[in-house]
Design an enzyme around this catalytic site. Structure first.
Site, PDB file in Angstrom:
ATOM      1  N   HIS A  37       0.846  -1.209   0.000  1.00 28.96           N
ATOM      2  CA  HIS A  37       0.000   0.000   0.000  1.00 28.96           C
ATOM      3  C   HIS A  37       0.882   1.259   0.000  1.00 28.96           C
ATOM      4  O   HIS A  37       0.580   2.239  -0.682  1.00 28.96           O
ATOM      5  CB  HIS A  37      -0.884   0.037   1.247  1.00 28.96           C
ATOM      6  CG  HIS A  37      -1.805  -1.138   1.405  1.00 28.96           C
ATOM      7  ND1 HIS A  37      -1.627  -2.098   2.365  1.00 28.96           N
ATOM      8  CD2 HIS A  37      -2.912  -1.509   0.719  1.00 28.96           C
ATOM      9  CE1 HIS A  37      -2.587  -3.001   2.284  1.00 28.96           C
ATOM     10  NE2 HIS A  37      -3.379  -2.679   1.288  1.00 28.96           N
ATOM     11  N   SER A 186      -2.353  -8.159   3.290  1.00 34.24           N
ATOM     12  CA  SER A 186      -2.922  -8.081   4.640  1.00 34.24           C
ATOM     13  C   SER A 186      -3.297  -9.481   5.116  1.00 34.24           C
ATOM     14  O   SER A 186      -3.274  -9.778   6.311  1.00 34.24           O
ATOM     15  CB  SER A 186      -4.165  -7.191   4.641  1.00 34.24           C
ATOM     16  OG  SER A 186      -3.880  -5.959   4.019  1.00 34.24           O
TER      17      SER A 186
HETATM   18  P1  AMP Z   1      -6.250  -4.118  -0.390  1.00 35.83           P
HETATM   19  O1  AMP Z   1      -6.144  -3.301   0.857  1.00 35.83           O
HETATM   20  O2  AMP Z   1      -5.720  -5.503  -0.248  1.00 35.83           O
HETATM   21  O3  AMP Z   1      -7.639  -4.061  -0.992  1.00 35.83           O
HETATM   22  O4  AMP Z   1      -5.302  -3.433  -1.448  1.00 35.83           O
HETATM   23  C1  AMP Z   1      -5.421  -2.068  -1.754  1.00 35.83           C
HETATM   24  C2  AMP Z   1      -4.542  -1.761  -2.926  1.00 35.83           C
HETATM   25  O5  AMP Z   1      -3.180  -2.078  -2.605  1.00 35.83           O
HETATM   26  C3  AMP Z   1      -4.898  -2.591  -4.175  1.00 35.83           C
HETATM   27  O6  AMP Z   1      -4.798  -1.757  -5.335  1.00 35.83           O
HETATM   28  C4  AMP Z   1      -3.864  -3.665  -4.176  1.00 35.83           C
HETATM   29  O7  AMP Z   1      -3.577  -4.188  -5.463  1.00 35.83           O
HETATM   30  C5  AMP Z   1      -2.659  -2.922  -3.612  1.00 35.83           C
HETATM   31  N1  AMP Z   1      -1.712  -3.888  -3.052  1.00 35.83           N
HETATM   32  C6  AMP Z   1      -1.942  -4.819  -2.102  1.00 35.83           C
HETATM   33  N2  AMP Z   1      -0.840  -5.567  -1.882  1.00 35.83           N
HETATM   34  C7  AMP Z   1       0.109  -5.103  -2.728  1.00 35.83           C
HETATM   35  C8  AMP Z   1       1.469  -5.462  -2.992  1.00 35.83           C
HETATM   36  N3  AMP Z   1       2.071  -6.465  -2.352  1.00 35.83           N
HETATM   37  N4  AMP Z   1       2.147  -4.751  -3.921  1.00 35.83           N
HETATM   38  C9  AMP Z   1       1.546  -3.736  -4.591  1.00 35.83           C
HETATM   39  N5  AMP Z   1       0.278  -3.346  -4.386  1.00 35.83           N
HETATM   40  C10 AMP Z   1      -0.444  -4.020  -3.466  1.00 35.83           C
END
Ligand code: AMP
Length: 294
Positions: A37, A186
């Protein structure tokens, strides 16, 4: 850095920035923030005058038997991370703020949501498209940042913006990994020590798929069969899918003869993890051998 809980407060703040002629970037998240993030926030802070990070575990994108109730949350930690990376606002609404009583409008998508996670999680992308549309309407950002980790989500959002004439630039950011290669997520917090070790099978299998491509293999059935065989050898892993799809349509292909996405979802114990690589990133990577082979 401010934490705002209501749509009205965000609107008021963004309006004030707009009056000063400032540009605004949006980073949509479900919180429990990590370096993945943070990389999105960094990109937004670099490109825009102000950055809004939404921190909302969106009930609409979870199916009935998924992990909505147990999804990890830690607003205090998130606030520190956003502050440290130069974000200006965390928008952290309660579900009732986003979905008032009688809420009955949805944004849905065909074709791109038929395969991969759309197949295993039937309500997921309707929830994602709806909440992201709402966030776009609330924040009205110039740019919005999404990780390539959720590759189908990125493709779906880019497509939605084009289909519905949303005047927002969508930026895709590289996958951030742990030192040993596991994609940061997460949901990694759900893993026991033993499962954490087993989870590396995703990264190793993707590297194996890349190796086959680099060595000239283009047959999708052969590549995915070899990848599935590798995963099957890990006792704690259970495959949801391992697929190669057209990058634009997210539909399965038989030969890797165009820009494609190799994506997988694998259960490690009860935890469902996803990971992927884009063939274009493989060809464009620093290794000159890749270009030769292509
Ligand atoms: P989430 O909180 O899991 O819904 O993710 C929010 C944003 O962070 C989304 O656009 C995900 O693709 C991005 N994201 C989550 N994990 C990663 C990671 N390891 N590398 C890059 N972006 C991430």
């Amino acid at each position: 850095m401010k934490i705002l809980k209501t749509i009205a407060e965000v609107r008021e703040q963004v309006k004030a920035w707009r009056a000063e002629g400032l540009t605004v970037g949006l980073v949509p998240t479900m919180g429990y923030l990590h370096e993945g993030h943070a990389s999105l926030i960094d990109a937004s802070v670099r490109d825009n005058d102000r950055t809004v990070v939404s921190d909302f575990v969106n009930p609409m994108q979870f199916g009935p038997n998924e992990d909505l109730a147990t999804y990890p949350r830690d607003l205090e930690h998130d606030a520190q991370l956003v502050e440290a990376h130069g974000g200006d606002i965390i928008f952290n609404p309660e579900p009732e703020e986003m979905y008032h009583k009688g809420f009955s409008s949805f944004v849905d998508m065909t074709v791109l949501t038929e395969e991969l996670c759309g197949l295993s999680r039937p309500v997921h992308f309707r929830g994602v498209c709806t909440v992201v549309s709402k966030l776009f309407n609330i924040v009205k950002p110039d740019r919005a940042y999404f990780g390539k980790k959720d590759a189908q989500q990125l493709a779906v959002i880019k497509h939605m913006v084009r289909d519905l004439d949303m005047d927002i630039e969508i930026i895709g950011c590289p996958i951030i990994r742990e030192e040993d290669g596991l994609a940061k997520s997460s949901r990694n917090t759900y893993l026991s020590e033993e499962e954490r070790k087993a989870a590396l099978i995703l990264f190793h299998t993707l590297r194996y798929g890349e190796f086959m491509l680099k060595n000239g293999e283009r047959n999708v059935a052969k590549i995915t069969a070899a990848m599935k065989e590798k995963i099957a050898a890990e006792p704690l892993a259970k495959i949801d899918y391992v697929k190669i799809v057209d990058l634009d349509t997210m539909q399965q292909i038989t030969e890797v003869d165009r820009p494609a996405l190799c994506a997988m979802a694998v259960y490690i114990g009860k935890t469902r993890l996803i990971d992927n690589f884009f063939t274009e990133d493989l060809w464009n990577s620093a290794d000159p051998k890749n270009k030769e082979i292509k």
